[in-house]
Design an enzyme around this catalytic site. Structure first.
Site, PDB file in Angstrom:
ATOM      1  N   GLN A   1     -30.735   4.186 -32.978  1.00  0.00           N
ATOM      2  CA  GLN A   1     -30.398   5.617 -32.993  1.00  0.00           C
ATOM      3  C   GLN A   1     -31.070   6.384 -31.863  1.00  0.00           C
ATOM      4  O   GLN A   1     -30.596   7.448 -31.456  1.00  0.00           O
ATOM      5  CB  GLN A   1     -30.820   6.249 -34.328  1.00  0.00           C
ATOM      6  CG  GLN A   1     -30.013   5.783 -35.515  1.00  0.00           C
ATOM      7  CD  GLN A   1     -28.592   6.318 -35.521  1.00  0.00           C
ATOM      8  OE1 GLN A   1     -28.285   7.355 -34.943  1.00  0.00           O
ATOM      9  NE2 GLN A   1     -27.698   5.591 -36.167  1.00  0.00           N
TER      10      GLN A   1
ATOM     11  N   CYS B   1     -23.439   3.035 -44.392  1.00  0.00           N
ATOM     12  CA  CYS B   1     -23.382   1.750 -45.103  1.00  0.00           C
ATOM     13  C   CYS B   1     -23.395   1.967 -46.603  1.00  0.00           C
ATOM     14  O   CYS B   1     -22.960   1.121 -47.368  1.00  0.00           O
ATOM     15  CB  CYS B   1     -24.569   0.884 -44.739  1.00  0.00           C
ATOM     16  SG  CYS B   1     -24.975   0.925 -43.002  1.00  0.00           S
TER      17      CYS B   1
ATOM     18  N   SER C   1     -27.779  -0.849 -29.647  1.00  0.00           N
ATOM     19  CA  SER C   1     -26.395  -1.188 -29.956  1.00  0.00           C
ATOM     20  C   SER C   1     -25.448  -0.304 -29.148  1.00  0.00           C
ATOM     21  O   SER C   1     -25.693   0.899 -28.987  1.00  0.00           O
ATOM     22  CB  SER C   1     -26.154  -0.974 -31.452  1.00  0.00           C
ATOM     23  OG  SER C   1     -24.811  -1.242 -31.771  1.00  0.00           O
TER      24      SER C   1
ATOM     25  N   ASN D   1     -31.755   6.752 -39.009  1.00  0.00           N
ATOM     26  CA  ASN D   1     -30.320   7.007 -38.918  1.00  0.00           C
ATOM     27  C   ASN D   1     -29.825   8.059 -39.911  1.00  0.00           C
ATOM     28  O   ASN D   1     -28.789   8.660 -39.707  1.00  0.00           O
ATOM     29  CB  ASN D   1     -29.537   5.706 -39.106  1.00  0.00           C
ATOM     30  CG  ASN D   1     -30.039   4.857 -40.243  1.00  0.00           C
ATOM     31  OD1 ASN D   1     -31.220   4.513 -40.291  1.00  0.00           O
ATOM     32  ND2 ASN D   1     -29.172   4.529 -41.171  1.00  0.00           N
TER      33      ASN D   1
HETATM   34  C1  LIG Z   1     -26.131   1.260 -36.642  1.00  0.00           C
HETATM   35  C2  LIG Z   1     -27.536   0.809 -36.814  1.00  0.00           C
HETATM   36  C3  LIG Z   1     -27.877  -0.548 -36.848  1.00  0.00           C
HETATM   37  C4  LIG Z   1     -26.833  -1.631 -36.826  1.00  0.00           C
HETATM   38  O1  LIG Z   1     -26.219  -1.742 -35.581  1.00  0.00           O
HETATM   39  P1  LIG Z   1     -24.804  -2.531 -35.491  1.00  0.00           P
HETATM   40  O2  LIG Z   1     -24.531  -2.596 -34.023  1.00  0.00           O
HETATM   41  O3  LIG Z   1     -23.816  -1.710 -36.237  1.00  0.00           O
HETATM   42  O4  LIG Z   1     -25.033  -3.876 -36.102  1.00  0.00           O
HETATM   43  C5  LIG Z   1     -29.206  -0.882 -36.960  1.00  0.00           C
HETATM   44  N1  LIG Z   1     -30.160   0.060 -37.030  1.00  0.00           N
HETATM   45  C6  LIG Z   1     -29.890   1.374 -36.981  1.00  0.00           C
HETATM   46  C7  LIG Z   1     -31.005   2.364 -37.036  1.00  0.00           C
HETATM   47  C8  LIG Z   1     -28.574   1.797 -36.882  1.00  0.00           C
HETATM   48  O5  LIG Z   1     -28.312   3.101 -36.863  1.00  0.00           O
END
Ligand SMILES: *Cc1c(COP(=O)(O)O)cnc(C)c1O
Length: 377
Positions: free
Chosen positions: A179, A325, A199, A151
């Protein structure tokens, strides 16, 4: 002031078509999917259509998709679910040093419960050390979890090769593909992936909903106990509107994948080229070729990334100095230190991640702003 958004790795804007499909499930179609009357059945049907759309994007069967509250829950469920299920066979897990906190902190929590975790090193481009992976495997190893694409620096791992090594050693393989989904063609069957996290809000869908793919035949311990939804693996009345949004986002991602990748690559390469032409004291972080189409991560030498970020914000530009984060903490990112950057160079990093709404004019504005700010600093 116009907002110019270059933080698509942190989240994306919900597409109009996605929102349109979601809206009725907040109003007239409010039935509980477990209810047998018609508006209940309509909700149930909407969930199953979404399940099919998600499955098509990664080429699995619909019944291999479990809906969750997002990437973090999918990662937690995958890692703890396999660890608890297979703890009798061994208590060793292999991951990497550059995983998302949803993976890293889940592994740390398992260490407190008596599991052993190997955190693989990565090279200067962010690729995991394959020989170290092979050497780390023992007869106690039950799970390998390596992210598909990072990410922060966008580096894409050799997932097929890692999956082969796992399979050869009879070890379950999970990948956090939050990602990568929608930005890289993914075929879980061909690639040999056992579990995969995704996600919605990273692919122009709503926040708070995601999915976990679990290959049929792989058993995992349930994470949320209750009323038996999701084949009794993830109880709780389904987030129907969210699931519908995820399904639509996946359908659109599949339909426009090629154009999407082309567009993002074009904007990213144009941005990097402009920066290279105008600023000499810089370093590109992450892999040159094996990287997400929309990801750039550049360290500006002798520049404080946080200050740069705030000055960009004052001009209406949204970007990131590292992982979203971590953007409120002063510590350099664990990913940037893992690829060998000194603290100073890590702190000069600017992550710019492109998305569907960006235009070439936006990029010109961004580049001119960066040049102007750095000259002043
Ligand atoms: C954003 C992200 C997550 C977390 O996903 P959420 O839906 O926000 O809990 C996990 N892993 C990666 C690589 C991400 O970019």
């Amino acid at each position: 002031m116009d907002i110019r958004y270059f933080d698509n790795a942190a989240t994306t804007r919900v597409k109009k078509e996605v929102l349109q499909e979601m809206l009725p499930y907040f109003s007239e179609l409010y039935g509980n999917p477990s209810s047998i009357y018609s508006i209940g059945r309509q909700s149930k049907r909407a969930i199953e259509i979404a399940r099919e759309r998600v499955s098509k994007l990664i080429n699995c069967k619909p019944n291999e998709i479990y809906f969750t509250s997002g990437g973090s829950e999918s990662d937690n469920t995958a890692i703890k679910g396999i660890a608890y299920k297979l703890r009798k066979n061994g208590k060793h897990i292999i991951t990497s040093k550059i995983e998302h906190p949803a993976v890293l902190n889940t592994c740390k929590a398992l260490e407190n419960e008596g599991f052993n975790v190997t955190y693989l090193d990565v090279d200067e481009n962010g690729k995991i050390d394959i020989s170290q992976l092979k050497n780390s495997i023992s007869n106690q190893t039950i799970l390998i979890t390596i992210m598909f694409a990072n990410n922060e620096i966008g580096t894409i791992q050799d997932i097929e090769r890692i999956a082969k090594i796992a399979k050869f050693n009879n070890i379950v393989f999970h990948t956090d593909a939050v990602q990568a989904v929608g930005n890289v063609p993914i075929d879980v069957d061909k690639m040999g992936i056992d579990l995969l996290s995704l996600s919605a809000h990273k692919i122009y869908g709503p926040k708070g909903v995601g999915a976990l793919y679990v290959k049929n035949g792989i058993n995992f311990e349930k994470f949320i106990h209750g009323g038996h939804q999701e084949k009794n693996k993830r109880s709780g009345t389904e987030n129907v509107a969210g699931i519908v949004g995820l399904g639509k986002a996946c359908e659109l991602s599949k339909k426009y994948l090629r154009e999407h990748i082309e567009k993002l690559k074009y904007l990213r390469d144009y941005y990097i080229q402009k920066i290279e032409e105008n600023i000499s004291d810089m370093k590109i972080n992450g892999h040159r070729d094996d990287r997400l189409p929309g990801n750039s991560n550049i360290s500006f030498i002798n520049v404080d990334g946080e200050v740069l970020l705030l000055k960009l914000d004052a001009l209406g530009i949204c970007a990131s100095s590292g992982s979203a984060c971590n953007s409120s903490s002063a510590e350099p990112s664990h990913v940037l230190t893992s690829i060998g950057l000194t603290e100073d160079i890590a702190k000069g990093a600017l992550r710019v991640t492109f998305g569907e709404d960006n235009t070439k004019e936006d990029v010109d504005f961004l580049v001119n702003s960066i040049i102007h700010i750095i000259k002043q600093m």
